[in-house]
Design a protein around this motif. Sequence first.
Motif, PDB file in Angstrom:
ATOM      1  N   GLU A  56       2.811  11.010  -6.936  1.00 44.25           N
ATOM      2  CA  GLU A  56       3.581   9.614  -6.637  1.00 44.25           C
ATOM      3  C   GLU A  56       4.864   9.853  -7.401  1.00 44.25           C
ATOM      4  OE1 GLU A  56       3.167   6.730  -5.215  1.00 44.25           O
ATOM      5  OE2 GLU A  56       5.348   6.385  -6.189  1.00 44.25           O
ATOM      6  N   ARG A  61       3.958  -0.534  -2.067  1.00 43.62           N
ATOM      7  CA  ARG A  61       4.220  -1.726  -1.975  1.00 43.62           C
ATOM      8  C   ARG A  61       3.456  -2.727  -2.293  1.00 43.62           C
ATOM      9  NH1 ARG A  61       5.700  -0.241   4.279  1.00 43.62           N
ATOM     10  NH2 ARG A  61       4.665   1.876   3.701  1.00 43.62           N
ATOM     11  N   TRP A  70      -0.912 -11.412   0.339  1.00 45.52           N
ATOM     12  CA  TRP A  70      -2.212 -11.899   0.871  1.00 45.52           C
ATOM     13  C   TRP A  70      -2.911 -10.916   1.501  1.00 45.52           C
ATOM     14  CZ3 TRP A  70       2.719 -14.443   2.024  1.00 45.52           C
ATOM     15  CH2 TRP A  70       2.976 -15.572   1.199  1.00 45.52           C
ATOM     16  N   VAL A 115      -1.559  -4.203   4.308  1.00 50.10           N
ATOM     17  CA  VAL A 115      -2.358  -3.448   3.235  1.00 50.10           C
ATOM     18  C   VAL A 115      -3.650  -3.068   4.071  1.00 50.10           C
ATOM     19  CG1 VAL A 115      -3.502  -3.138   1.132  1.00 50.10           C
ATOM     20  CG2 VAL A 115      -1.453  -4.388   1.448  1.00 50.10           C
TER      21      VAL A 115
END
Length: 501
Positions: A38, A46, A63, A471
Amino acid sequence: MSQPTAATKIVIIGAGASGIACATKLLEYGFQNVLLLEAESRLGGRIHTIPFGENVIDLGAQWCHGERDNIVYDLVKRHDEELLESTGPVYENYQCVRSNREIVPEHIANRLKTIVGDSLISRQLELRNCSGSLGSYLTNKFFDVLRQPENRDIDEVIAREFFDNYQKFENSVEASDTLDQVSGQGYLEFWECEGDILLNWKDKGYKELLKLMMRSGEMKSEFGILEQRLILNRRVEKIHWNRNDKRVELELNNGEKCLADHVIITVSLGVLKEQHLRLFEPKLPKDKQRSIDGLAFGTVNKIFVEFPRAFWPEDWTGFTLLWRDEDLKDIKGTSRAWLEDVFGFYRVSYQPNVLAGWIINANGRHMESLERDEILDGCMYLFRRFLSWSIPDPVNFRTSAWFTNENFRGSYSYRSMETEQLGTGARELAQPLSVVVTSPREREDLQQSRCDKPLVCFAGEASSEHYYSTVHGAVEAGWREANRLADFYGLPIKTIPKSQL
Ligand SMILES: Cc1cc2nc3c(=O)[nH]c(=O)nc-3n(C[C@H](O)[C@H](O)[C@H](O)COP(=O)(O)OP(=O)(O)OC[C@H]3O[C@@H](n4cnc5c(N)ncnc54)[C@H](O)[C@@H]3O)c2cc1C
């Protein structure tokens, strides 16, 4: 003969939702030599939850969008029923405020909201036969309905101001600069999951999902099952994918090199767009390049302002900013011009004194180049220009900056007119770079069931065919690539989400 699951070295580039989902799924399959690299000094990509105000805020994903066939929702339900909660109608019950401080009467605002709300349903059918952009479709639809006799009493000027603002909201959903860029048919590629589409993570933030996947709580360690398998501040600078070697060599920012049997790339489409020509050696095949060029990636940013107390009425969930033409002239061509694309401020769950604003397009990117004081001053100008109460000075302030960060270069992907013209999409992006394994010895050594060895795989939200920009799309894409490797080694596949059937 080596056990493939133990010996095979798999490197995942990027520890966002997709990379973490992929790594944890690979461990579930029994692969052990799994390494996540990473570039940032934190994991999550994000997903970025930070302390703020009385609690936390999410600078990125906030959300869980929907319940049915939503991999994130399913994951949460399996672990802890209580983690998610409905946000309620915050983005429906907002007030519409004009730049002369007039509040659009509720009965008019509601009718305008109904017109655009109804189009959410009709567009699912009508866009199927539409060859143009989402922008032209929505504009025609809105003004057609407005011209109908039952709507003739709605002030045309207010209706236009409302629609200008509504388009900014839609751009924030798509991450497009203008809706004319968004493909009407491409828009339908996105599948909305049924159920509540604004489920928040209470006082914990979206990072809770990462902890669930890594089993941090259970393992009582920050990275859970990824402990010793995750290196932060480690940027991959070059990917040598030599088809003859059947291995991949990575050059890292600390000068080290790293060899892998398989590499899974989860970096954002924004990063791929900017860096693929220098990142890959040899360069990517033409159809892969076309998918990277053709799929679209844009910027949406958030602005969080904390006040010493809530100064807005109890029943306000938020307010959108409707510019009158004559007032807009005051900022056009000045250093405040960027404020035109801050389209509204809304309440934040578990944050009684915080408002979250949204900004889109080139002005959203421009904001990232400004000093903190200038942004704050601009926001206070907006509050005082649009609202009639005395506004206290804020006590805390934070904005996101997804575009200037070279590890993101924007917020999320969408399907543009160019995607349509180039005839490309997520399927092409997700296609791995494979090598054909011919020698029987090699095949036996690897205990593999297939001869096409996926050398370099592509995950990340943009590679999700139907859940891109979310997501759950990122997680699903990570699992998809873990499944691909499991399948290559002849392991029985665990879960296959509906959108991949
Ligand atoms: C403002 C905003 C609001 C959003 N709201 C929502 C929401 O409410 N709900 C929702 O479902 N989704 C939302 N999203 C979208 C969601 O956040 C993303 O779709 C998802 O998090 C993407 O995950 P990913 O793993 O595909 O990519 P990323 O999270 O981008 O992960 C990729 C990782 O790769 C790393 N990286 C980049 N280059 C390199 C390199 N060379 N070497 C090593 N590492 C590298 C990056 O640092 C990053 O950590 C939002 C996004 C933004 C920006």
